[in-house]
Motif scaffolding. Structure first.
Motif, PDB file in Angstrom:
ATOM      1  N   THR A   7       0.568   7.308  -6.235  1.00  0.00           N
ATOM      2  CA  THR A   7      -0.579   8.198  -6.347  1.00  0.00           C
ATOM      3  C   THR A   7      -0.164   9.637  -6.069  1.00  0.00           C
ATOM      4  OG1 THR A   7      -2.075   6.426  -5.649  1.00  0.00           O
ATOM      5  CG2 THR A   7      -2.896   8.687  -5.458  1.00  0.00           C
ATOM      6  N   ALA A   8       0.637   9.828  -5.028  1.00  0.00           N
ATOM      7  CA  ALA A   8       1.105  11.170  -4.685  1.00  0.00           C
ATOM      8  C   ALA A   8       1.934  11.770  -5.819  1.00  0.00           C
ATOM      9  CB  ALA A   8       1.934  11.114  -3.404  1.00  0.00           C
TER      10      ALA A   8
ATOM     11  N   ARG B 103      -8.147   0.742   3.515  1.00  0.00           N
ATOM     12  CA  ARG B 103      -8.067   1.538   4.743  1.00  0.00           C
ATOM     13  C   ARG B 103      -6.628   2.016   4.973  1.00  0.00           C
ATOM     14  NH1 ARG B 103     -12.614   1.667   7.685  1.00  0.00           N
ATOM     15  NH2 ARG B 103     -14.151  -0.012   7.389  1.00  0.00           N
ATOM     16  N   ALA B 104      -5.662   1.128   4.779  1.00  0.00           N
ATOM     17  CA  ALA B 104      -4.263   1.504   4.956  1.00  0.00           C
ATOM     18  C   ALA B 104      -3.841   2.536   3.908  1.00  0.00           C
ATOM     19  CB  ALA B 104      -3.374   0.269   4.879  1.00  0.00           C
ATOM     20  N   TYR B 105      -4.195   2.299   2.669  1.00  0.00           N
ATOM     21  CA  TYR B 105      -3.838   3.201   1.563  1.00  0.00           C
ATOM     22  C   TYR B 105      -4.417   4.599   1.782  1.00  0.00           C
ATOM     23  CZ  TYR B 105      -4.424   5.154  -3.174  1.00  0.00           C
ATOM     24  OH  TYR B 105      -4.445   5.971  -4.275  1.00  0.00           O
ATOM     25  N   ARG B 106      -5.700   4.669   2.129  1.00  0.00           N
ATOM     26  CA  ARG B 106      -6.326   5.970   2.342  1.00  0.00           C
ATOM     27  C   ARG B 106      -5.732   6.656   3.573  1.00  0.00           C
ATOM     28  NH1 ARG B 106     -12.163   6.718  -0.285  1.00  0.00           N
ATOM     29  NH2 ARG B 106     -11.183   8.755  -0.381  1.00  0.00           N
ATOM     30  N   GLY B 107      -5.419   5.883   4.599  1.00  0.00           N
ATOM     31  CA  GLY B 107      -4.794   6.462   5.776  1.00  0.00           C
ATOM     32  C   GLY B 107      -3.436   7.060   5.460  1.00  0.00           C
ATOM     33  N   LEU B 108      -2.655   6.382   4.639  1.00  0.00           N
ATOM     34  CA  LEU B 108      -1.351   6.905   4.242  1.00  0.00           C
ATOM     35  C   LEU B 108      -1.493   8.233   3.505  1.00  0.00           C
ATOM     36  CD1 LEU B 108       0.311   3.576   3.081  1.00  0.00           C
ATOM     37  CD2 LEU B 108       0.982   4.944   5.072  1.00  0.00           C
ATOM     38  N   LEU B 109      -2.444   8.326   2.582  1.00  0.00           N
ATOM     39  CA  LEU B 109      -2.642   9.570   1.838  1.00  0.00           C
ATOM     40  C   LEU B 109      -3.111  10.710   2.745  1.00  0.00           C
ATOM     41  CD1 LEU B 109      -4.279   8.347  -1.500  1.00  0.00           C
ATOM     42  CD2 LEU B 109      -1.905   9.027  -1.098  1.00  0.00           C
ATOM     43  N   ARG B 110      -3.802  10.364   3.824  1.00  0.00           N
ATOM     44  CA  ARG B 110      -4.206  11.406   4.785  1.00  0.00           C
ATOM     45  C   ARG B 110      -3.028  11.895   5.626  1.00  0.00           C
ATOM     46  NH1 ARG B 110      -8.649   7.898   5.727  1.00  0.00           N
ATOM     47  NH2 ARG B 110      -7.579   7.119   7.601  1.00  0.00           N
ATOM     48  N   GLY B 111      -1.953  11.119   5.666  1.00  0.00           N
ATOM     49  CA  GLY B 111      -0.819  11.449   6.505  1.00  0.00           C
ATOM     50  C   GLY B 111      -0.823  10.713   7.830  1.00  0.00           C
ATOM     51  N   ASP B 112      -1.741   9.746   7.992  1.00  0.00           N
ATOM     52  CA  ASP B 112      -1.847   9.006   9.242  1.00  0.00           C
ATOM     53  C   ASP B 112      -0.703   8.002   9.397  1.00  0.00           C
ATOM     54  OD1 ASP B 112      -4.241  10.335   9.425  1.00  0.00           O
ATOM     55  OD2 ASP B 112      -5.493   8.571   8.977  1.00  0.00           O
TER      56      ASP B 112
ATOM     57  N   MET C 265       3.555   2.494  10.039  1.00  0.00           N
ATOM     58  CA  MET C 265       4.225   3.251   8.978  1.00  0.00           C
ATOM     59  C   MET C 265       3.447   4.511   8.642  1.00  0.00           C
ATOM     60  SD  MET C 265       3.416   0.572   5.918  1.00  0.00           S
ATOM     61  CE  MET C 265       3.971  -0.746   7.012  1.00  0.00           C
ATOM     62  N   GLN C 266       4.139   5.443   7.978  1.00  0.00           N
ATOM     63  CA  GLN C 266       3.564   6.734   7.603  1.00  0.00           C
ATOM     64  C   GLN C 266       4.316   7.261   6.390  1.00  0.00           C
ATOM     65  OE1 GLN C 266       4.234   9.875  10.490  1.00  0.00           O
ATOM     66  NE2 GLN C 266       2.256  10.826  10.047  1.00  0.00           N
ATOM     67  N   MET C 267       3.660   8.038   5.552  1.00  0.00           N
ATOM     68  CA  MET C 267       4.360   8.710   4.462  1.00  0.00           C
ATOM     69  C   MET C 267       5.249   9.792   5.062  1.00  0.00           C
ATOM     70  SD  MET C 267       1.501   9.029   1.414  1.00  0.00           S
ATOM     71  CE  MET C 267       2.737   9.432   0.172  1.00  0.00           C
ATOM     72  N   LEU C 268       6.559   9.663   4.894  1.00  0.00           N
ATOM     73  CA  LEU C 268       7.528  10.562   5.502  1.00  0.00           C
ATOM     74  C   LEU C 268       8.142  11.532   4.489  1.00  0.00           C
ATOM     75  CD1 LEU C 268       9.371   7.940   7.757  1.00  0.00           C
ATOM     76  CD2 LEU C 268       7.538   9.519   8.421  1.00  0.00           C
ATOM     77  N   HIS C 269       7.527  11.654   3.311  1.00  0.00           N
ATOM     78  CA  HIS C 269       8.089  12.467   2.242  1.00  0.00           C
ATOM     79  C   HIS C 269       8.267  13.930   2.683  1.00  0.00           C
ATOM     80  CE1 HIS C 269       6.138   8.999   0.453  1.00  0.00           C
ATOM     81  NE2 HIS C 269       6.818   9.186  -0.658  1.00  0.00           N
ATOM     82  N   PRO C 270       9.479  14.452   2.626  1.00  0.00           N
ATOM     83  CA  PRO C 270       9.681  15.874   2.936  1.00  0.00           C
ATOM     84  C   PRO C 270       9.201  16.767   1.793  1.00  0.00           C
ATOM     85  CG  PRO C 270      11.761  14.863   2.315  1.00  0.00           C
ATOM     86  CD  PRO C 270      10.739  13.756   2.354  1.00  0.00           C
ATOM     87  N   ASP C 271       9.209  18.079   2.005  1.00  0.00           N
ATOM     88  CA  ASP C 271       8.802  19.021   0.960  1.00  0.00           C
ATOM     89  C   ASP C 271       9.599  18.774  -0.313  1.00  0.00           C
ATOM     90  OD1 ASP C 271       7.117  20.145   2.785  1.00  0.00           O
ATOM     91  OD2 ASP C 271       8.383  21.887   3.205  1.00  0.00           O
ATOM     92  N   GLY C 272       8.882  18.797  -1.430  1.00  0.00           N
ATOM     93  CA  GLY C 272       9.529  18.586  -2.717  1.00  0.00           C
ATOM     94  C   GLY C 272       9.598  17.141  -3.148  1.00  0.00           C
ATOM     95  N   HIS C 273       9.244  16.221  -2.267  1.00  0.00           N
ATOM     96  CA  HIS C 273       9.285  14.799  -2.592  1.00  0.00           C
ATOM     97  C   HIS C 273       7.896  14.229  -2.864  1.00  0.00           C
ATOM     98  CE1 HIS C 273      13.584  13.865  -1.377  1.00  0.00           C
ATOM     99  NE2 HIS C 273      13.432  15.150  -1.076  1.00  0.00           N
ATOM    100  N   ALA C 274       6.867  14.954  -2.443  1.00  0.00           N
ATOM    101  CA  ALA C 274       5.469  14.575  -2.679  1.00  0.00           C
ATOM    102  C   ALA C 274       4.607  15.738  -2.210  1.00  0.00           C
ATOM    103  CB  ALA C 274       5.099  13.304  -1.919  1.00  0.00           C
ATOM    104  N   PRO C 275       3.367  15.830  -2.660  1.00  0.00           N
ATOM    105  CA  PRO C 275       2.486  16.871  -2.142  1.00  0.00           C
ATOM    106  C   PRO C 275       2.293  16.703  -0.636  1.00  0.00           C
ATOM    107  CG  PRO C 275       1.525  15.808  -4.073  1.00  0.00           C
ATOM    108  CD  PRO C 275       2.703  14.988  -3.662  1.00  0.00           C
TER     109      PRO C 275
ATOM    110  N   PRO D 157       0.813  -1.229   0.000  1.00  0.00           N
ATOM    111  CA  PRO D 157       0.000   0.000   0.000  1.00  0.00           C
ATOM    112  C   PRO D 157       0.840   1.270   0.000  1.00  0.00           C
ATOM    113  CG  PRO D 157      -0.265  -1.230   2.062  1.00  0.00           C
ATOM    114  CD  PRO D 157       0.432  -2.123   1.113  1.00  0.00           C
ATOM    115  N   MET D 158       2.045   1.246   0.615  1.00  0.00           N
ATOM    116  CA  MET D 158       2.905   2.425   0.581  1.00  0.00           C
ATOM    117  C   MET D 158       3.366   2.718  -0.845  1.00  0.00           C
ATOM    118  SD  MET D 158       4.267   4.880   2.352  1.00  0.00           S
ATOM    119  CE  MET D 158       4.478   4.443   4.089  1.00  0.00           C
ATOM    120  N   VAL D 159       3.616   1.672  -1.629  1.00  0.00           N
ATOM    121  CA  VAL D 159       4.059   1.875  -3.010  1.00  0.00           C
ATOM    122  C   VAL D 159       2.956   2.540  -3.826  1.00  0.00           C
ATOM    123  CG1 VAL D 159       4.827   0.717  -5.107  1.00  0.00           C
ATOM    124  CG2 VAL D 159       5.663  -0.058  -2.892  1.00  0.00           C
ATOM    125  N   ASN D 160       1.721   2.056  -3.694  1.00  0.00           N
ATOM    126  CA  ASN D 160       0.627   2.683  -4.427  1.00  0.00           C
ATOM    127  C   ASN D 160       0.326   4.080  -3.906  1.00  0.00           C
ATOM    128  OD1 ASN D 160      -0.175   1.045  -6.582  1.00  0.00           O
ATOM    129  ND2 ASN D 160      -1.315  -0.332  -5.240  1.00  0.00           N
ATOM    130  N   ALA D 161       0.469   4.310  -2.599  1.00  0.00           N
ATOM    131  CA  ALA D 161       0.242   5.646  -2.052  1.00  0.00           C
ATOM    132  C   ALA D 161       1.286   6.623  -2.585  1.00  0.00           C
ATOM    133  CB  ALA D 161       0.268   5.605  -0.532  1.00  0.00           C
TER     134      ALA D 161
END
Length: 329
Positions: A75-76, A115-124, A133-143, A68-72
């Motif tokens: 998507t970003a 649920r996991a995928y949507r949670g990741l996109l929310r920043g949860d 796990m969480q999307m940890l992308h800093p500025d410039g790496h994803a919205p 799910p992190m790969v698809n999130a």
């Protein structure tokens, strides 16, 4: 009803999506079928660079093919390349799994994944496979999160309907229209077919090339969901099964899905020659302009809000032009 298109994710799909934008199509969906296609996310990224208006969407993603992190993250990335134009659809895996010998994923897995995928996109912070796990992308790496992308779910039965109602923004359908279609405000309906000339027979070479790959899905689906007896009940079904049964059982799915959504495999050709083409109008969106207009009005009345047409054959431009003209005039 919006008029959109779909492509079986080939090297020329980005150019075809640019053409579809030129012709006026609302959205382009591309398939997640790695056993026979280029990568869905690479294809959409290239399309984003070549277009300005048309919506871009994978249709449908198969959860078991990627974490799910790969698809999130993908998507970003696409949302950054094509802001405001991205949608995502998930399905249990007809071609994306069965053509590799697997069965469809369970709806309990689908629900947990989304649920996991949507949670990741929310920043949860989400849990997957026992890890936090969480999307940890800093500025410039994803919205910045939250990333708001509509999610549609491909469902035909009650389990999928429940998940789609609870977690989805719409219902993505193909092969058949379930009774609950009218309960959704966004319903893309994937179809294959062609505009037939006045007096053109269903056995013409044009019909075979342009609508045959969609027609063949009737046999692929009957085999996967109903078995050999269901196929033999179709025109040309006995001839189709004769070809398939030459292959050892553990590799039979390779024969069944050869050419899937793109061309006719050996079994499909045998069924077509044996008279299977007579049901072309019944199993695809094929007919004269007047006939297609009536069919489109009928599916709109049942709750379809977006018709999604996949062109086939050697002249993709002509197929896109003719279908769009029939659907909009």
């Amino acid at each position: 009803m919006d008029v959109s298109c779909a492509f079986p994710t080939a090297l020329d799909s980005p150019d075809h999506i640019a053409l579809a934008e030129e012709l006026g199509y609302t959205r382009a969906w591309v398939y997640d079928t790695p056993q026979q296609s280029t990568d869905v996310w690479m294809t959409l990224a290239l399309a984003a660079e070549r277009t300005e208006r048309i919506g871009l969407a994978p249709g449908v993603l198969v959860p078991s093919l990627r974490h799910p992190m790969v698809n999130a993250a993908a998507t970003a990335t696409l949302a950054a390349l094509a802001p405001g134009r991205v949608a995502v659809s998930f399905g249990t895996g007809f071609t994306g799994r069965r053509a590799m010998g697997y069965r469809a994923i369970t709806w309990s897995y689908m629900e947990a994944y989304i649920r996991a995928y949507r949670g990741l996109l929310r920043g949860d912070v989400v849990e997957w496979e026992g890890a936090q796990m969480q999307m940890l992308h800093p500025d410039g790496h994803a919205p910045a999160r939250p990333i708001d992308v509509p999610v549609l779910i491909g469902a035909l039965g009650p389990k999928g309907h429940r998940v789609a109602q609870e977690l989805g923004d719409g219902l993505y359908v193909t092969l058949q229209l379930p009774e609950f279609v009218s309960q959704y405000s966004w319903v893309p309906y994937l179809v294959w077919g062609t505009v037939l000339g006045e007096g053109e027979g269903t056995d013409s070479e044009h019909a075979r090339q342009a609508a045959g790959p969609g027609w063949a899905l009737a046999y692929h689906g009957a085999y996967e969901f109903g078995g050999a007896d269901a196929v033999r009940a179709l025109p040309g079904g006995a001839e189709w099964m004769d070809v398939v049964e030459r292959t050892v059982p553990e590799r039979r799915h390779l024969t069944v899905h050869s050419g899937h959504c793109v061309d006719l495999g050996e079994a499909d050709q045998a069924a077509w020659k044996a008279g299977g083409h007579t049901m072309l109008r019944d199993v695809t969106m094929s007919g004269t302009r007047a006939e297609l207009r009536q069919r489109l009005d009928e599916v709109a009345a049942r709750g379809v809000t977006e018709i999604v047409f996949q062109p086939c054959g050697p002249d993709v431009r002509a197929e896109l032009e003719n279908f769009f003209d029939a659907a909009t005039r």
